[in-house]
Design a protein around this motif. Structure first.
Motif, PDB file in Angstrom:
ATOM      1  N   SER A   1      -8.144   4.460  -5.189  1.00 53.06           N
ATOM      2  CA  SER A   1      -9.097   3.482  -5.723  1.00 53.06           C
ATOM      3  C   SER A   1      -8.381   2.374  -6.495  1.00 53.06           C
ATOM      4  N   ALA A   2      -7.401   2.759  -7.313  1.00 49.97           N
ATOM      5  CA  ALA A   2      -6.647   1.751  -8.071  1.00 49.97           C
ATOM      6  C   ALA A   2      -5.838   0.862  -7.138  1.00 49.97           C
ATOM      7  N   THR A   3      -5.308   1.444  -6.074  1.00 51.24           N
ATOM      8  CA  THR A   3      -4.523   0.672  -5.106  1.00 51.24           C
ATOM      9  C   THR A   3      -5.409  -0.317  -4.363  1.00 51.24           C
ATOM     10  N   ALA A   4      -6.620   0.114  -4.004  1.00 53.33           N
ATOM     11  CA  ALA A   4      -7.546  -0.786  -3.314  1.00 53.33           C
ATOM     12  C   ALA A   4      -7.854  -2.006  -4.184  1.00 53.33           C
ATOM     13  N   VAL A   5      -8.097  -1.774  -5.466  1.00 52.96           N
ATOM     14  CA  VAL A   5      -8.362  -2.882  -6.394  1.00 52.96           C
ATOM     15  C   VAL A   5      -7.147  -3.797  -6.486  1.00 52.96           C
ATOM     16  N   GLU A   6      -5.995  -3.197  -6.609  1.00 48.17           N
ATOM     17  CA  GLU A   6      -4.752  -3.969  -6.721  1.00 48.17           C
ATOM     18  C   GLU A   6      -4.529  -4.857  -5.493  1.00 48.17           C
ATOM     19  N   LEU A   7      -4.894  -4.345  -4.327  1.00 47.29           N
ATOM     20  CA  LEU A   7      -4.688  -5.089  -3.079  1.00 47.29           C
ATOM     21  C   LEU A   7      -5.836  -6.036  -2.759  1.00 47.29           C
TER      22      LEU A   7
ATOM     23  N   LEU B   1       0.834  -1.196   0.000  1.00 53.30           N
ATOM     24  CA  LEU B   1       0.000   0.000   0.000  1.00 53.30           C
ATOM     25  C   LEU B   1       0.874   1.253   0.000  1.00 53.30           C
ATOM     26  N   VAL B   2       1.862   1.296   0.891  1.00 52.69           N
ATOM     27  CA  VAL B   2       2.747   2.459   0.968  1.00 52.69           C
ATOM     28  C   VAL B   2       3.499   2.638  -0.346  1.00 52.69           C
TER      29      VAL B   2
ATOM     30  N   LEU C   1     -10.049  -0.773   3.263  1.00 53.54           N
ATOM     31  CA  LEU C   1      -8.757  -0.111   3.144  1.00 53.54           C
ATOM     32  C   LEU C   1      -8.672   1.072   4.111  1.00 53.54           C
ATOM     33  N   HIS C   2      -9.768   1.803   4.244  1.00 49.89           N
ATOM     34  CA  HIS C   2      -9.784   2.946   5.159  1.00 49.89           C
ATOM     35  C   HIS C   2      -9.604   2.488   6.600  1.00 49.89           C
TER      36      HIS C   2
ATOM     37  N   TYR D   1      -4.599   7.681   9.876  1.00 52.37           N
ATOM     38  CA  TYR D   1      -5.538   8.412   9.027  1.00 52.37           C
ATOM     39  C   TYR D   1      -5.799   7.583   7.781  1.00 52.37           C
ATOM     40  N   GLY D   2      -6.707   8.065   6.947  1.00 53.01           N
ATOM     41  CA  GLY D   2      -7.096   7.318   5.766  1.00 53.01           C
ATOM     42  C   GLY D   2      -6.040   7.320   4.678  1.00 53.01           C
ATOM     43  N   PRO D   3      -6.216   6.480   3.655  1.00 49.41           N
ATOM     44  CA  PRO D   3      -5.212   6.376   2.587  1.00 49.41           C
ATOM     45  C   PRO D   3      -5.056   7.656   1.778  1.00 49.41           C
ATOM     46  N   LYS D   4      -6.104   8.457   1.668  1.00 45.69           N
ATOM     47  CA  LYS D   4      -5.967   9.708   0.914  1.00 45.69           C
ATOM     48  C   LYS D   4      -5.025  10.677   1.623  1.00 45.69           C
ATOM     49  N   THR D   5      -5.106  10.725   2.943  1.00 48.87           N
ATOM     50  CA  THR D   5      -4.185  11.580   3.696  1.00 48.87           C
ATOM     51  C   THR D   5      -2.768  11.045   3.596  1.00 48.87           C
TER      52      THR D   5
END
Length: 221
Positions: free
Chosen positions: A142-148, A131-132, A155-156, A165-169
């Motif tokens: 969104s693309a990373t969530a699909v990939e994972l 993820l990192v 994911l959040h 915090y969330g992935p967007k942050t």
């Protein structure tokens, strides 16, 4: 004076800083185990710059790779968001006193701190590492969530526990760090903005000011 080196702990960094005045610690997606004047502390994840008090002295720290400190501490990252806390508030007092004595009597406090982390750290979660890496490469959440293979809500939740915090942050923080690395290497700011993933240079400037609390030009000075 600030110095750092790669740790024997996966992805971590050992650092020392002799503080002469107030300083500014920027969000970087990480958490730190700190040693200062006989005390062990934890620096939680930051969503904005943390301004130090500027009391002269030597600080020693181990900066964990993003997402790995909560397993070491046994505390979800979001509980320490934007905080600096004593380790004794998280772990049994007898354990912390023993660890403090160990670092205090060491000839090399940084090595002693690293040894504590090596003994107690858990193996990194491969999913969090991926993820990192994906977000640091500029891929969308969104693309990373699909990939994972994760739903966005899942994911959040994982991100809150691991990063605070969330992935967007997290993506925003990592993007700022990419931009600062490029700019400090002498890349022109307009090119830095594009290469780091910003819409344009004003977008870069606004985002850095919001996260760092000062203009980008001030950080570069």
């Amino acid at each position: 004076m600030y110095t750092e080196r790669a740790s024997r702990l996966d992805g971590a960094v050992v650092w020392e800083n002799t503080v002469a005045g107030a300083g500014r610690v920027l969000p970087d997606g990480c958490m730190d185990l700190l040693w200062h004047e006989g005390r062990l502390l934890v620096a939680g994840p930051d969503t904005r710059a943390y301004v130090t008090e500027g009391v002269p002295g030597v600080w020693v720290g181990l900066r964990f790779y993003p997402g790995t400190a909560p397993a070491f501490l046994g505390v979800p990252a979001h509980e320490l968001l934007d905080q600096r806390v004593e380790l004794i508030d998280l772990w049994p007092a007898s354990v912390v006193r023993r660890l403090c004595a160990r670092v205090d009597r060491a000839d090399d406090p940084a090595a002693a701190l690293e040894g504590i982390a090596l003994e107690r750290a858990m193996p990194p979660d491969p999913l969090l590492s991926r993820l990192v890496e994906a977000l640091d490469e500029g891929r969308s959440v969104s693309a990373t969530a699909v990939e994972l293979g994760l739903g966005t809500r899942q994911l959040h939740r994982r991100s809150l526990s691991s990063f605070g915090y969330g992935p967007k942050t997290l993506a925003r923080v990592l993007r700022m760090q990419r931009a600062l690395s490029l700019a400090r290497a002498g890349v022109p700011l307009a090119e830095t903005a594009v290469r780091a993933g910003y819409a344009d240079q004003p977008h870069l400037s606004r985002d850095v000011r919001e996260l760092a609390g000062v203009p980008l030009t001030g950080l570069l000075r």
